[in-house]
Design a protein around this motif. Structure first.
Motif, PDB file in Angstrom:
ATOM      1  N   VAL A 176       0.844  -1.182   0.000  1.00 41.86           N
ATOM      2  CA  VAL A 176       0.000   0.000   0.000  1.00 41.86           C
ATOM      3  C   VAL A 176       0.890   1.245   0.000  1.00 41.86           C
ATOM      4  N   GLU A 177       0.565   2.179  -0.841  1.00 44.15           N
ATOM      5  CA  GLU A 177       1.277   3.458  -0.858  1.00 44.15           C
ATOM      6  C   GLU A 177       0.290   4.572  -0.539  1.00 44.15           C
ATOM      7  N   VAL A 178       0.636   5.342   0.505  1.00 47.10           N
ATOM      8  CA  VAL A 178      -0.185   6.470   0.927  1.00 47.10           C
ATOM      9  C   VAL A 178       0.506   7.746   0.467  1.00 47.10           C
ATOM     10  N   GLU A 179      -0.201   8.568  -0.283  1.00 50.98           N
ATOM     11  CA  GLU A 179       0.387   9.781  -0.838  1.00 50.98           C
ATOM     12  C   GLU A 179      -0.346  11.018  -0.322  1.00 50.98           C
ATOM     13  N   GLY A 180       0.380  12.132  -0.380  1.00 53.12           N
ATOM     14  CA  GLY A 180      -0.229  13.407  -0.012  1.00 53.12           C
ATOM     15  C   GLY A 180      -0.655  13.481   1.441  1.00 53.12           C
ATOM     16  N   MET A 181       0.078  12.799   2.319  1.00 53.06           N
ATOM     17  CA  MET A 181      -0.289  12.799   3.734  1.00 53.06           C
ATOM     18  C   MET A 181       0.275  14.043   4.424  1.00 53.06           C
ATOM     19  N   GLU A 182      -0.503  14.650   5.292  1.00 46.87           N
ATOM     20  CA  GLU A 182      -0.069  15.801   6.076  1.00 46.87           C
ATOM     21  C   GLU A 182      -0.206  15.473   7.556  1.00 46.87           C
ATOM     22  N   VAL A 183       0.869  15.697   8.294  1.00 41.72           N
ATOM     23  CA  VAL A 183       0.906  15.379   9.720  1.00 41.72           C
ATOM     24  C   VAL A 183       1.317  16.633  10.479  1.00 41.72           C
ATOM     25  N   GLY A 184       0.648  16.940  11.566  1.00 43.28           N
ATOM     26  CA  GLY A 184       0.994  18.141  12.313  1.00 43.28           C
ATOM     27  C   GLY A 184       0.490  18.128  13.732  1.00 43.28           C
ATOM     28  N   LEU A 185       1.075  18.998  14.514  1.00 40.63           N
ATOM     29  CA  LEU A 185       0.610  19.194  15.886  1.00 40.63           C
ATOM     30  C   LEU A 185       0.887  20.627  16.298  1.00 40.63           C
ATOM     31  N   THR A 186       0.091  21.097  17.229  1.00 42.71           N
ATOM     32  CA  THR A 186       0.267  22.434  17.804  1.00 42.71           C
ATOM     33  C   THR A 186       0.215  22.301  19.318  1.00 42.71           C
ATOM     34  N   PHE A 187       1.176  22.921  19.997  1.00 46.11           N
ATOM     35  CA  PHE A 187       1.210  22.824  21.450  1.00 46.11           C
ATOM     36  C   PHE A 187       1.639  24.144  22.059  1.00 46.11           C
ATOM     37  N   GLY A 188       1.256  24.349  23.298  1.00 40.20           N
ATOM     38  CA  GLY A 188       1.649  25.523  24.055  1.00 40.20           C
ATOM     39  C   GLY A 188       2.716  25.165  25.068  1.00 40.20           C
ATOM     40  N   LEU A 189       3.427  26.175  25.547  1.00 40.00           N
ATOM     41  CA  LEU A 189       4.521  25.975  26.496  1.00 40.00           C
ATOM     42  C   LEU A 189       4.461  27.078  27.531  1.00 40.00           C
ATOM     43  N   GLU A 190       4.518  26.695  28.798  1.00 41.29           N
ATOM     44  CA  GLU A 190       4.457  27.691  29.859  1.00 41.29           C
ATOM     45  C   GLU A 190       5.313  27.263  31.046  1.00 41.29           C
ATOM     46  N   ASN A 191       5.602  28.229  31.898  1.00 43.76           N
ATOM     47  CA  ASN A 191       6.370  27.971  33.108  1.00 43.76           C
ATOM     48  C   ASN A 191       5.443  27.409  34.177  1.00 43.76           C
ATOM     49  N   HIS A 192       5.871  26.299  34.790  1.00 44.02           N
ATOM     50  CA  HIS A 192       5.095  25.692  35.866  1.00 44.02           C
ATOM     51  C   HIS A 192       6.040  25.349  37.002  1.00 44.02           C
ATOM     52  N   GLU A 193       6.092  26.221  38.008  1.00 45.51           N
ATOM     53  CA  GLU A 193       6.915  26.014  39.202  1.00 45.51           C
ATOM     54  C   GLU A 193       8.374  25.749  38.842  1.00 45.51           C
ATOM     55  N   GLY A 194       8.883  26.505  37.896  1.00 47.52           N
ATOM     56  CA  GLY A 194      10.302  26.423  37.574  1.00 47.52           C
ATOM     57  C   GLY A 194      10.652  25.447  36.470  1.00 47.52           C
ATOM     58  N   THR A 195       9.666  24.745  35.904  1.00 48.39           N
ATOM     59  CA  THR A 195       9.921  23.848  34.788  1.00 48.39           C
ATOM     60  C   THR A 195       8.973  24.199  33.643  1.00 48.39           C
ATOM     61  N   LEU A 196       9.270  23.657  32.494  1.00 50.21           N
ATOM     62  CA  LEU A 196       8.427  23.903  31.332  1.00 50.21           C
ATOM     63  C   LEU A 196       7.299  22.882  31.280  1.00 50.21           C
ATOM     64  N   LYS A 197       6.080  23.379  31.106  1.00 51.22           N
ATOM     65  CA  LYS A 197       4.910  22.510  31.000  1.00 51.22           C
ATOM     66  C   LYS A 197       4.358  22.608  29.589  1.00 51.22           C
ATOM     67  N   LEU A 198       4.112  21.448  28.999  1.00 53.25           N
ATOM     68  CA  LEU A 198       3.646  21.365  27.631  1.00 53.25           C
ATOM     69  C   LEU A 198       2.163  21.030  27.604  1.00 53.25           C
ATOM     70  N   SER A 199       1.398  21.711  26.791  1.00 56.04           N
ATOM     71  CA  SER A 199      -0.034  21.436  26.655  1.00 56.04           C
ATOM     72  C   SER A 199      -0.370  21.252  25.182  1.00 56.04           C
ATOM     73  N   LEU A 200      -0.967  20.112  24.860  1.00 50.51           N
ATOM     74  CA  LEU A 200      -1.346  19.824  23.485  1.00 50.51           C
ATOM     75  C   LEU A 200      -2.581  20.636  23.111  1.00 50.51           C
TER      76      LEU A 200
END
Length: 511
Positions: A144-168
């Motif tokens: 099987v050949e899959v063509e024209g596929m688009e893959v992506g993600l968007t996430f936010g980044l913030e400070n949480h008690e001195g570390t970086l917290k990631l939110s999808l």
């Protein structure tokens, strides 16, 4: 793509430690919550990391087996009910035509478009018909050949008690077109019917890739939360790398502010009382195409200076010099006659201690250091050490900076030396006669000793495998900036972080 997100933020969160100063006057009660270090990665830097890590992400995903077994039934004239099953669907190859990282106030988007992937699967048919009294079945393999596929993600980044917290914020995969080719059995007969599975296969691929993205974001967030807030320098000091503000995302760079000061084992910030800091603008590179900007503020050096001064590491006993006659009273008989008269031909040593932490100043043209030291002249008789005089020194020097691999090194030269008599047990001293001797000692002993360490430099905390390329050094008020491209060596592992940052030895030096 999950690994792409993970490794991308390993770069962002851990690659570069030293950078430009933030703001406000240093006060020990508030420095824990202030920023004295920032991390800046340009669009070119992000593109470089993205191109590198897309390949890493692909290699970590494949082979990817889709969990579902897809079944379908159809009633065909003359044949009756036909049961069709495809199983063991496995993605074994992914090619990315183009990809990009886009930054904005709302988050970070990573998109791979024009992507193709290749799959293999097992197929099987079975049906019964009134024409024959038994079930007819066939099976084989399909590509099987899959063509024209688009893959992506968007996430936010913030400070949480001195570390970086990631939110999808969003993730997904879209398949544009699928081509199925059967192998084995009477595949020519069933090709038309197997094409009916295109929609289900596309949906299964989209779901599998999206789930990988979501799992990767969860693992990445857990990883970011577990990052240490302190990096050990040696047995006496830590470097405070806690995040103090939310990351700043522009349309062409990411900036993360961290504390960045040296602290002792009790987590007390080490700050010289002679040092202050004012708000400085974000550092810049004259060559805007550089991938990375690393700016070292004098606050970092002054906090290290204060810490090791408080730990009493800045004390030396000088009992060996190139001209050994300088450490015998006979060599001083014309400089301090009363010393030779009272202690003829006795050995000497010089007990040097700093009276306050060295003060480092960085201007648009140079790095300057001022050292305040007391030199006690000792006479050594048998096993007895007799202090006879103490001279206060004010040593001023200037330094140069260079990049050695991933280290920031340099050298220092003596610019000026001022002296005054602090106390004496052998009467008044002629300071104008002693000054050339002290200048010679500083020039022939102190400066080479300092340069032996400065020449090696100290490592900029960079992920193992990355090296600075064609760095540019820029002096500005209160800081030195290093703007550079980077290269990556495949022989190293991206998952291994280089956290070493040892600047000083653990033993008091004896010269």
């Amino acid at each position: 793509m999950a690994s792409l997100a993970l490794l991308f933020f390993l770069i962002i969160s851990s690659t570069f430690l030293f950078s430009h100063a933030a703001n406000l006057q240093l006060q020990s009660s508030t420095t824990q919550d202030e920023s004295f270090t920032s991390i800046l990665v340009s669009q070119n830097g992000l593109d470089f990391v993205k191109d590198l890590l897309v390949n890493k992400a692909i290699s970590s995903i494949i082979p990817l087996q889709l969990p579902a077994t897809i079944e379908k039934s159809a009633r065909i004239p003359f044949l009756g009910n036909v049961n069709m099953v495809i199983s063991n669907v496995t993605i074994y190859k992914i090619d990315v035509l183009s990809s990009y990282v886009k930054l904005g106030n709302s988050g970070i988007a990573i998109v791979a478009s024009g992507t193709t992937c290749n799959l293999t699967m097992n197929w099987r048919y079975s049906y019964s018909t009134w024409l024959v009294p038994f079930e007819i079945s066939d099976e084989g393999r399909a590509s099987v050949e899959v063509e024209g596929m688009e893959v992506g993600l968007t996430f936010g980044l913030e400070n949480h008690e001195g570390t970086l917290k990631l939110s999808l914020m969003d993730s997904g995969c879209y398949v544009k077109e699928i081509t199925i080719k059967l192998d084995g059995g009477a595949s020519w007969l069933y090709q038309g019917m197997i094409n009916a599975f295109e929609e289900q296969i596309a949906s299964a691929v989209e779901s599998a890739i999206t789930n990988k993205l979501n799992d990767g974001i969860l693992k990445l967030d857990s990883f970011l939360q577990s990052l240490p807030k302190e990096i050990p320098v040696d047995d006496n000091a830590f470097l405070n790398v806690s995040v103090v503000e939310n990351p700043i995302l522009s349309n062409s760079s990411i900036e993360v502010d961290i504390n960045g000061l040296f602290t002792d084992m009790k987590n007390v910030p080490a700050v010289s009382k002679n040092y202050w800091q004012t708000r400085q603008p974000s550092f810049f590179c004259t060559d805007q195409s550089k991938m990375l900007g690393i700016s070292l503020d004098e606050a970092v050096f002054n906090s290290a200076s204060a810490l090791y001064y408080d730990a009493e590491f800045m004390e030396w006993i000088v009992d060996k010099v190139p001209d050994q006659a300088l450490l015998n009273t006979a060599g001083w008989r014309f400089i301090i006659p009363q010393l030779y008269k009272k202690y003829p031909n006795d050995d000497m040593d010089l007990n040097i201690s700093l009276s306050s932490p060295p003060v480092i100043r960085i201007s648009e043209r140079k790095i300057g250091a001022t050292v305040y030291a007391d030199v006690i002249i000792d006479v050594v008789e048998a096993d007895q050490v007799i202090p006879v005089a103490c001279i206060s020194l004010v040593i001023r020097g200037s330094g140069s900076v260079k990049i050695v691999g991933n280290n920031l090194g340099g050298s220092v030269k003596l610019d000026d030396l001022q002296m005054s008599l602090k106390w004496s047990k052998i009467g008044s001293l002629r300071m104008y006669l002693i000054q050339p001797v002290m200048w010679t000692l500083v020039q022939t002993v102190g400066i080479p000793y300092a340069n032996s360490y400065l020449g090696k430099g100290f490592p900029l905390p960079i992920i193992r495998g990355f090296t600075l390329q064609n760095p540019e050094i820029i002096f500005s008020s209160s800081k030195v900036s290093v703007c550079s491209d980077v290269a990556y060596s495949e022989s190293d592992d991206l998952d291994q972080l280089y956290l070493g940052c040892k600047l000083f030895g653990q033993q008091k030096p004896r010269m």
